[in-house]
Design a protein around this motif. Structure first.
Motif, PDB file in Angstrom:
ATOM      1  N   ILE A 346      -1.856   3.948  -5.642  1.00 54.47           N
ATOM      2  CA  ILE A 346      -1.857   4.544  -4.303  1.00 54.47           C
ATOM      3  C   ILE A 346      -1.423   3.516  -3.258  1.00 54.47           C
ATOM      4  CG2 ILE A 346      -3.327   5.580  -2.520  1.00 54.47           C
ATOM      5  CD1 ILE A 346      -5.028   6.708  -4.898  1.00 54.47           C
ATOM      6  N   GLU A 347      -1.860   2.263  -3.415  1.00 57.30           N
ATOM      7  CA  GLU A 347      -1.405   1.215  -2.502  1.00 57.30           C
ATOM      8  C   GLU A 347       0.119   1.084  -2.542  1.00 57.30           C
ATOM      9  OE1 GLU A 347      -4.771  -2.128  -1.871  1.00 57.30           O
ATOM     10  OE2 GLU A 347      -3.837  -2.139  -3.854  1.00 57.30           O
ATOM     11  N   GLY A 348       0.693   1.196  -3.742  1.00 57.58           N
ATOM     12  CA  GLY A 348       2.145   1.154  -3.863  1.00 57.58           C
ATOM     13  C   GLY A 348       2.813   2.313  -3.144  1.00 57.58           C
ATOM     14  N   LEU A 349       2.215   3.488  -3.260  1.00 56.74           N
ATOM     15  CA  LEU A 349       2.762   4.663  -2.567  1.00 56.74           C
ATOM     16  C   LEU A 349       2.708   4.482  -1.053  1.00 56.74           C
ATOM     17  CD1 LEU A 349       1.225   7.464  -4.814  1.00 56.74           C
ATOM     18  CD2 LEU A 349       3.669   6.912  -4.595  1.00 56.74           C
ATOM     19  N   LEU A 350       1.658   3.851  -0.552  1.00 60.98           N
ATOM     20  CA  LEU A 350       1.574   3.583   0.885  1.00 60.98           C
ATOM     21  C   LEU A 350       2.694   2.639   1.315  1.00 60.98           C
ATOM     22  CD1 LEU A 350      -2.282   3.179   1.458  1.00 60.98           C
ATOM     23  CD2 LEU A 350      -0.818   5.046   2.232  1.00 60.98           C
ATOM     24  N   LEU A 359      -1.913  10.819  -0.517  1.00 66.62           N
ATOM     25  CA  LEU A 359      -3.064  11.645  -0.139  1.00 66.62           C
ATOM     26  C   LEU A 359      -3.521  12.504  -1.312  1.00 66.62           C
ATOM     27  CD1 LEU A 359      -5.014  12.564   2.060  1.00 66.62           C
ATOM     28  CD2 LEU A 359      -3.301  14.257   2.768  1.00 66.62           C
ATOM     29  N   GLU A 360      -2.585  13.050  -2.051  1.00 70.12           N
ATOM     30  CA  GLU A 360      -2.924  13.887  -3.209  1.00 70.12           C
ATOM     31  C   GLU A 360      -3.708  13.083  -4.249  1.00 70.12           C
ATOM     32  OE1 GLU A 360      -0.590  15.839  -7.033  1.00 70.12           O
ATOM     33  OE2 GLU A 360       0.520  15.516  -5.172  1.00 70.12           O
ATOM     34  N   LEU A 361      -3.230  11.883  -4.553  1.00 71.93           N
ATOM     35  CA  LEU A 361      -3.908  11.056  -5.562  1.00 71.93           C
ATOM     36  C   LEU A 361      -5.245  10.524  -5.054  1.00 71.93           C
ATOM     37  CD1 LEU A 361      -0.917   9.019  -7.072  1.00 71.93           C
ATOM     38  CD2 LEU A 361      -2.011  11.092  -7.955  1.00 71.93           C
ATOM     39  N   THR A 362      -5.319  10.236  -3.766  1.00 72.99           N
ATOM     40  CA  THR A 362      -6.575   9.740  -3.194  1.00 72.99           C
ATOM     41  C   THR A 362      -7.659  10.807  -3.273  1.00 72.99           C
ATOM     42  OG1 THR A 362      -5.366   8.292  -1.686  1.00 72.99           O
ATOM     43  CG2 THR A 362      -7.669   8.750  -1.149  1.00 72.99           C
ATOM     44  N   ARG A 363      -7.292  12.039  -3.010  1.00 69.62           N
ATOM     45  CA  ARG A 363      -8.270  13.127  -3.099  1.00 69.62           C
ATOM     46  C   ARG A 363      -8.799  13.260  -4.524  1.00 69.62           C
ATOM     47  NH1 ARG A 363      -4.915  17.430   0.715  1.00 69.62           N
ATOM     48  NH2 ARG A 363      -5.881  16.831   2.697  1.00 69.62           N
ATOM     49  N   GLN A 364      -7.920  13.092  -5.512  1.00 66.11           N
ATOM     50  CA  GLN A 364      -8.352  13.152  -6.901  1.00 66.11           C
ATOM     51  C   GLN A 364      -9.293  11.997  -7.230  1.00 66.11           C
ATOM     52  OE1 GLN A 364      -4.811  13.262  -9.354  1.00 66.11           O
ATOM     53  NE2 GLN A 364      -3.971  15.051  -8.286  1.00 66.11           N
ATOM     54  N   LEU A 365      -8.959  10.803  -6.752  1.00 66.67           N
ATOM     55  CA  LEU A 365      -9.791   9.628  -7.018  1.00 66.67           C
ATOM     56  C   LEU A 365     -11.131   9.746  -6.311  1.00 66.67           C
ATOM     57  CD1 LEU A 365      -9.548   6.945  -8.574  1.00 66.67           C
ATOM     58  CD2 LEU A 365      -8.747   5.885  -6.445  1.00 66.67           C
ATOM     59  N   ARG A 376     -13.370   5.063  -0.643  1.00 66.41           N
ATOM     60  CA  ARG A 376     -13.575   5.650   0.682  1.00 66.41           C
ATOM     61  C   ARG A 376     -12.727   4.939   1.740  1.00 66.41           C
ATOM     62  NH1 ARG A 376     -19.794   5.417   1.733  1.00 66.41           N
ATOM     63  NH2 ARG A 376     -19.162   6.392   3.709  1.00 66.41           N
ATOM     64  N   SER A 377     -12.649   3.606   1.650  1.00 67.06           N
ATOM     65  CA  SER A 377     -11.818   2.849   2.594  1.00 67.06           C
ATOM     66  C   SER A 377     -10.350   3.221   2.427  1.00 67.06           C
ATOM     67  CB  SER A 377     -12.012   1.347   2.368  1.00 67.06           C
ATOM     68  OG  SER A 377     -13.346   0.956   2.612  1.00 67.06           O
ATOM     69  N   LEU A 378      -9.938   3.355   1.176  1.00 62.32           N
ATOM     70  CA  LEU A 378      -8.556   3.764   0.913  1.00 62.32           C
ATOM     71  C   LEU A 378      -8.295   5.166   1.454  1.00 62.32           C
ATOM     72  CD1 LEU A 378      -5.857   3.095  -0.506  1.00 62.32           C
ATOM     73  CD2 LEU A 378      -6.814   4.138  -2.578  1.00 62.32           C
ATOM     74  N   ASN A 379      -9.261   6.055   1.301  1.00 67.22           N
ATOM     75  CA  ASN A 379      -9.117   7.420   1.817  1.00 67.22           C
ATOM     76  C   ASN A 379      -8.918   7.424   3.326  1.00 67.22           C
ATOM     77  OD1 ASN A 379      -9.278  10.343   1.690  1.00 67.22           O
ATOM     78  ND2 ASN A 379     -11.322  10.148   2.580  1.00 67.22           N
ATOM     79  N   ALA A 380      -9.682   6.584   4.031  1.00 64.03           N
ATOM     80  CA  ALA A 380      -9.535   6.508   5.483  1.00 64.03           C
ATOM     81  C   ALA A 380      -8.137   6.031   5.864  1.00 64.03           C
ATOM     82  CB  ALA A 380     -10.597   5.575   6.066  1.00 64.03           C
ATOM     83  N   ARG A 381      -7.623   5.031   5.136  1.00 58.10           N
ATOM     84  CA  ARG A 381      -6.266   4.527   5.393  1.00 58.10           C
ATOM     85  C   ARG A 381      -5.215   5.605   5.156  1.00 58.10           C
ATOM     86  NH1 ARG A 381      -5.372  -0.262   1.472  1.00 58.10           N
ATOM     87  NH2 ARG A 381      -3.211   0.081   2.179  1.00 58.10           N
TER      88      ARG A 381
END
Length: 482
Positions: A346-350, A359-365, A376-381
């Motif tokens: 996800i960091e790479g996608l950002l 966002l799609e992968l973060t919701r799954q994680l 949670r911190s990644l989700n906020a970003r």
């Protein structure tokens, strides 16, 4: 410059443990909580002193802002803590962006780990042995033992140390010079006491290791690596820098102790340790290109989790996202689905600005790990990147309530409030950030700026008044302590 910074860090982070002479000749005659020494320095006093010193640390030393590595270390710390003799378990962990081999403990439950310590450890047990050792410094209250007779010297000593911190912000050598003169002629006595404390911390820390199901032999193994680290630099550091003095006799003594304890043999390193090692190797590599070459070579020799994940991270660092995805796709299913790997994907996608997929992968994680601080911190970003500012603010505010001492959360909250056009929210987040980093004058300026805002309610004004009182009280308390 790196070597000078390493020396300064070693001095700074340990003087609070060795700066005050002791009345006790027997290092194992430890104070009880209800004896005279403990009545002079209560656990609560140690806690407040340590946490205010931590504010200075946050404002002066570069932190390694890596939520995954921080969470891993915190989990390891809490794995050891129930098996230690630490009574006040209000601990706070610091992860420093420093490649040197060091760790420290400060009165009041402050534990610090340099990123270089993870680089140096060859097993999870070796890393745990250093943390167990630092926990022993806290549990045996080595600071309290030293305070009684020389109480009057304490403010002067701490003032000298803090002066060195401020000077070193612009001139490392100047900071070391200030501290060296502050130590004065008593350095040799302090070092001798420190060595006795180290012996006690070895014994107690090794017991913690065994109780937590780690191999006690990992402690002398780590000592040997520390000794070789000194030899690598071609000279023995000055005596007053040896906060963890390592000698052949100390290594032999720890080996003897380990042989008398239950034989706990680690079968292998955890996957998490291997992945965190890879993260640190990428973090402290000379360059992204050098990191990529290192992990290409590593993967050609073996297909371990360390090599695969490291190559993925190195590819992302080089913005070779195609290679990163290819490397991830070739991982075994168990590794590909590991939360660290998904987080990094996800960091790479950002970095690619593919915010929708992120966002799609973060919701799954997040569905799998709803209580994970890094997730949670990644989700906020990710929410902020997708311009979902209200949702991002809710997450950051929730994180700030759960982790009120995390300066990075407050910094990001201020940024997000600014994007949302909430001026008062920006000021309030900055006030907290400056309070946590001992920048009290800047906190008071933010309060002044906030009062100039339009449309403030009575509740807003009362809250700002309360913050001003807290800031002034904190400044006074720190002035008295340091």
């Amino acid at each position: 410059m790196l070597m000078r910074n390493t020396i300064f860090s070693s001095l700074l982070f340990s003087l609070l443990l060795i700066a005050i002479p002791s009345r006790a000749e027997d290092p194992f005659n430890l104070p009880l909580l209800n004896d005279g020494t403990s009545s002079i320095v209560s656990l609560e006093s140690e806690y407040r002193l340590g946490r205010n010193w931590a504010r200075i640390l946050r404002g002066q030393a570069p932190m390694l802002e890596d939520p995954i590595t921080y969470q891993y270390l915190e989990d390891l710390l809490w794995r050891l803590l129930p098996h230690s003799q630490v009574q006040d378990r209000r601990l706070e962990l610091f992860l420093l962006a420093n490649p040197s081999f060091n760790a420290f403990a400060v009165p009041g439950g402050v534990i610090g780990v340099h990123g270089g310590l993870i680089l140096a450890a060859e097993s999870e047990g070796e890393l745990a042995s250093v943390i167990a050792h630092e926990l022993a410094h806290l549990s045996q209250r080595h600071f309290a033992q030293r305070l009684e007779e020389e109480r009057r010297n304490r403010p002067l000593m701490l003032a000298g140390i803090l002066a060195g911190i401020l000077v070193a912000a612009a001139d490392t050598e100047g900071g070391v010079a200030v501290m060296s003169s502050t130590m004065g002629a008593s350095a040799q006595n302090q070092l001798a006491f420190s060595r006795r404390n180290e012996q006690e911390a070895d014994r107690v820390g090794m017991q913690t290791l065994v109780s937590a199901n780690f191999d006690p032999h990992t402690m002398p193994q780590m000592f040997s690596r520390l000794q070789r680290n000194y030899q690598f630099y071609g000279q023995r550091p000055p005596e007053f820098l040896l906060t963890h003095p390592v000698t052949e006799s100390r290594i032999a003594d720890s080996l003897n102790r380990a042989s008398q304890l239950p034989d706990v043999r680690e079968k292998s390193n955890s996957t998490e340790f291997s992945l965190i090692k890879a993260r640190m190797d990428v973090q402290f590599a000379k360059s992204p290109v050098a990191s990529l070459e290192h992990f290409r070579n590593s993967l050609s020799r073996n297909t371990s989790a360390y090599s695969r994940y490291g190559l993925m991270l190195a590819a992302i660092a080089n913005q070779d996202f195609e290679l990163a995805e290819q490397t991830r796709a070739q991982m075994p299913v168990e590794l590909r689905q590991h939360p660290y790997v998904e987080y990094s994907r996800i960091e790479g996608l950002l970095q690619q600005e593919n915010y929708t997929k992120a966002l799609e992968l973060t919701r799954q994680l997040l569905a799998l790990y709803p209580d994970s601080r890094p997730v949670r911190s990644l989700n906020a970003r990710v929410l902020r990147s997708n311009e979902q500012l209200s949702a991002s603010l809710r997450e950051y505010k929730s994180l700030a309530r759960d982790y009120p001492n995390d300066t990075q959360i407050w910094f990001q909250l201020a940024e997000t409030e600014g994007l949302a056009g909430n001026t008062l929210g920006v000021h309030e987040a900055r006030i907290e950030y400056f309070m946590l980093t001992a920048q009290i004058d800047l906190a008071l300026k933010q309060i002044t700026y906030a009062r100039r805002g339009k449309g403030l309610t009575a509740s807003d004004i009362a809250r700002l008044d309360q913050r001003e009182q807290e800031a002034r009280a904190l400044r006074q308390e720190m002035k008295e302590q340091f």
